[in-house]
Scaffold this motif. Structure first.
Motif, mmCIF file in Angstrom:
data_model
loop_
_atom_site.group_PDB
_atom_site.id
_atom_site.type_symbol
_atom_site.label_atom_id
_atom_site.label_comp_id
_atom_site.label_asym_id
_atom_site.label_seq_id
_atom_site.Cartn_x
_atom_site.Cartn_y
_atom_site.Cartn_z
ATOM 1 N N TYR A 79 35.518 43.187 39.626
ATOM 2 C CA TYR A 79 35.182 44.516 39.101
ATOM 3 C C TYR A 79 35.680 44.656 37.660
ATOM 4 C CZ TYR A 79 35.960 49.300 37.741
ATOM 5 O OH TYR A 79 36.010 50.449 36.999
ATOM 6 N N ASN A 80 36.909 44.247 37.408
ATOM 7 C CA ASN A 80 37.502 44.421 36.083
ATOM 8 C C ASN A 80 36.754 43.619 35.017
ATOM 9 O OD1 ASN A 80 39.566 45.504 34.349
ATOM 10 N ND2 ASN A 80 40.535 43.478 34.337
ATOM 11 N N THR A 81 36.265 42.434 35.405
ATOM 12 C CA THR A 81 35.526 41.593 34.461
ATOM 13 C C THR A 81 34.228 42.270 34.018
ATOM 14 O OG1 THR A 81 36.434 39.590 35.486
ATOM 15 C CG2 THR A 81 34.453 39.323 34.147
ATOM 16 N N PHE A 82 33.592 42.981 34.955
ATOM 17 C CA PHE A 82 32.291 43.586 34.653
ATOM 18 C C PHE A 82 32.334 45.113 34.769
ATOM 19 C CE2 PHE A 82 31.423 39.377 36.644
ATOM 20 C CZ PHE A 82 30.925 38.738 35.509
ATOM 21 N N LYS A 83 33.472 45.696 34.420
ATOM 22 C CA LYS A 83 33.634 47.139 34.621
ATOM 23 C C LYS A 83 32.718 47.983 33.744
ATOM 24 C CE LYS A 83 37.747 47.312 31.668
ATOM 25 N NZ LYS A 83 39.217 47.564 31.676
ATOM 26 N N ASP A 84 32.119 47.391 32.715
ATOM 27 C CA ASP A 84 31.139 48.134 31.919
ATOM 28 C C ASP A 84 29.829 48.305 32.676
ATOM 29 O OD1 ASP A 84 32.913 48.387 29.850
ATOM 30 O OD2 ASP A 84 32.160 46.660 28.731
ATOM 31 N N MET B 95 39.274 34.175 33.471
ATOM 32 C CA MET B 95 39.424 33.053 34.382
ATOM 33 C C MET B 95 38.138 32.884 35.195
ATOM 34 S SD MET B 95 42.358 32.447 37.306
ATOM 35 C CE MET B 95 43.657 32.767 36.112
ATOM 36 N N ASN B 96 37.599 31.638 35.255
ATOM 37 C CA ASN B 96 36.375 31.345 35.999
ATOM 38 C C ASN B 96 35.220 32.272 35.618
ATOM 39 O OD1 ASN B 96 37.119 29.097 37.590
ATOM 40 N ND2 ASN B 96 38.209 30.423 39.015
ATOM 41 N N ILE B 97 35.092 32.555 34.349
ATOM 42 C CA ILE B 97 34.083 33.515 33.905
ATOM 43 C C ILE B 97 32.666 33.019 34.189
ATOM 44 C CG2 ILE B 97 34.048 32.622 31.536
ATOM 45 C CD1 ILE B 97 33.600 36.307 32.705
ATOM 46 N N GLU B 98 32.437 31.704 34.107
ATOM 47 C CA GLU B 98 31.095 31.181 34.368
ATOM 48 C C GLU B 98 30.692 31.408 35.818
ATOM 49 O OE1 GLU B 98 30.716 27.140 33.140
ATOM 50 O OE2 GLU B 98 31.133 27.561 31.034
ATOM 51 N N ILE B 99 31.632 31.174 36.756
ATOM 52 C CA ILE B 99 31.339 31.392 38.179
ATOM 53 C C ILE B 99 31.101 32.874 38.439
ATOM 54 C CG2 ILE B 99 32.302 31.285 40.516
ATOM 55 C CD1 ILE B 99 33.726 28.726 39.722
ATOM 56 N N LYS B 100 31.920 33.722 37.855
ATOM 57 C CA LYS B 100 31.745 35.162 38.067
ATOM 58 C C LYS B 100 30.410 35.640 37.504
ATOM 59 C CE LYS B 100 35.985 36.018 36.532
ATOM 60 N NZ LYS B 100 37.242 36.740 36.134
ATOM 61 N N ASN B 101 30.010 35.108 36.370
ATOM 62 C CA ASN B 101 28.699 35.464 35.820
ATOM 63 C C ASN B 101 27.577 35.008 36.743
ATOM 64 O OD1 ASN B 101 28.828 36.899 33.291
ATOM 65 N ND2 ASN B 101 29.813 35.102 32.407
ATOM 66 N N ALA B 102 27.740 33.819 37.322
ATOM 67 C CA ALA B 102 26.723 33.309 38.246
ATOM 68 C C ALA B 102 26.626 34.188 39.490
ATOM 69 C CB ALA B 102 27.052 31.868 38.635
ATOM 70 N N ILE B 103 27.784 34.651 39.975
ATOM 71 C CA ILE B 103 27.792 35.534 41.145
ATOM 72 C C ILE B 103 27.105 36.857 40.832
ATOM 73 C CG2 ILE B 103 29.299 36.891 42.663
ATOM 74 C CD1 ILE B 103 31.285 34.533 42.550
ATOM 75 N N LEU B 104 27.429 37.433 39.681
ATOM 76 C CA LEU B 104 26.809 38.705 39.303
ATOM 77 C C LEU B 104 25.300 38.551 39.141
ATOM 78 C CD1 LEU B 104 27.289 41.686 38.625
ATOM 79 C CD2 LEU B 104 27.529 41.007 36.223
ATOM 80 N N ASP B 105 24.870 37.424 38.569
ATOM 81 C CA ASP B 105 23.433 37.188 38.406
ATOM 82 C C ASP B 105 22.734 37.128 39.759
ATOM 83 O OD1 ASP B 105 23.620 37.158 35.654
ATOM 84 O OD2 ASP B 105 23.697 34.967 35.485
ATOM 85 N N LYS B 106 23.375 36.475 40.738
ATOM 86 C CA LYS B 106 22.788 36.392 42.080
ATOM 87 C C LYS B 106 22.730 37.766 42.739
ATOM 88 C CE LYS B 106 21.523 32.181 42.601
ATOM 89 N NZ LYS B 106 20.067 31.891 42.756
ATOM 90 N N ILE B 107 23.767 38.546 42.571
ATOM 91 C CA ILE B 107 23.785 39.906 43.131
ATOM 92 C C ILE B 107 22.641 40.728 42.549
ATOM 93 C CG2 ILE B 107 25.078 42.082 43.110
ATOM 94 C CD1 ILE B 107 27.642 40.337 43.379
#
Length: 328
Positions: free
Chosen positions: A137-142, A1-13
């Motif tokens: 966290y669960n989306t990017f737990k790797d 769910m909302n994977i594009e937004i979560k990817n954008a957030i992780l990239d900014k972090i």
């Protein structure tokens, strides 16, 4: 769910070496858990980054979660990524220096009235902002790391904002993410003791509540908590606000309101609104407030407004009962 937004957030972090995390005024379990849980996850995952929570508002009820960080210079803000959690609009952000940050990310689960942020991740159906942090966290737990401390923070917010997993917003996904936190080592005995053990004055106050709840003709319950009452029973504002939950199990009463005099203001009365089956947030929005459909807050400044608000709540219950079946 909302994977594009979560990817954008992780990239900014990943892009920023300095990160500041912000939350709302009058902190509750969800904003405390989300801010502290996210900070812990990011510190574990990116130990070379400087990641802080700078906030001058505290909660006696949640003191067991520990202190925040010390203030940082304004120059630090200007080079930082700001992440605002569990806050629907800019005015409710506790540390208004958030605006000094170079970029802002918003992570929230409230009904969005005033959008803000360079990246905004809002999921109104989520039970808590902590659920969203757990999902992140669960989306990017790797790539991201978690420990018992981070899980304890996040689980605290999930428990408190979902009414111990009883509210309508709780889904199968909520419970799966809660289980993920439990697997990380949450100490539920200690957590529930900190959250729910009460001193004797609180028990005496509950007896007072049950004897003094007012009710309207069509099914709204309410209680007025004066400054004198707060002093008599040694109540913090948080204690007084929690009284709204003592009215949640009266059969046939579909909404309940706690009116609490602000001890720091002569005319301000804060209102906590809750409901069952029907939505109540539109009423809160009429009185400088908002929140979730069935759990929200407002502010009034006179007894006339109080009377008006009760009458409107009663009319809303009447309308709901006349047009719906299955309510209790």
């Amino acid at each position: 769910m909302n994977i594009e937004i979560k990817n954008a957030i992780l990239d900014k972090i990943k892009e920023y070496d300095k990160i500041l995390i912000f939350r709302h005024i009058r902190p509750d379990g969800d904003c405390m858990g989300a801010s502290k849980g996210l900070r812990e996850i990011l510190r574990l995952s990116y130990p070379c980054k400087e990641i802080y929570i700078v906030d001058n508002q505290h909660s006696d009820y949640l003191a067991f979660l520990g202190e925040d960080d010390s203030e940082v210079p304004d120059e630090f803000y200007s080079h930082s990524l700001g992440i605002v959690v569990d806050t629907a609009n800019k005015d409710r952000i506790s540390n208004q220096k958030f605006s000094l940050c170079r970029e802002i990310i918003k992570i929230d689960h409230h009904i969005e009235i005033s959008p803000f942020g360079d990246i905004s991740w809002v999921e109104e159906q989520r039970s808590s902002a902590c659920e969203m942090i757990a999902d992140f966290y669960n989306t990017f737990k790797d790539e991201l790391k978690i420990n018992k401390t981070a899980a304890q923070y996040i689980y605290t917010g999930m428990v408190t904002d979902s009414g111990r997993f009883r509210f309508r917003s709780v889904s199968g996904e909520t419970l799966r993410l809660a289980a993920l936190m439990l697997d990380a080592g949450v100490d539920t005995d200690t957590l529930y003791a900190n959250l729910y053990l009460e001193d004797y004055d609180s028990y005496k106050f509950k007896a007072y509540i049950y004897s003094n709840v007012e009710r309207t003709e069509n099914g709204a319950a309410y209680l007025y908590i004066s400054r004198e009452m707060q002093e008599k029973f040694h109540l913090s504002f948080e204690d007084a606000s929690a009284t709204v939950n003592s009215m949640d199990s009266i059969k046939g009463y579909l909404c309940w309101l706690a009116f609490i005099e602000n001890p720091d203001s002569e005319d301000e009365i804060r209102v906590r609104l809750r409901s069952r089956f029907m939505s109540i947030n539109h009423l809160a929005e009429e009185y400088n407030g908002g929140g979730h459909a069935q759990a929200c807050g407002a502010t009034i400044h006179s007894k006339n407004q109080l009377k008006e608000m009760i009458e409107k709540a009663d009319a809303m219950v009447k309308n709901y009962k006349e047009n719906n079946e299955g309510w209790m």
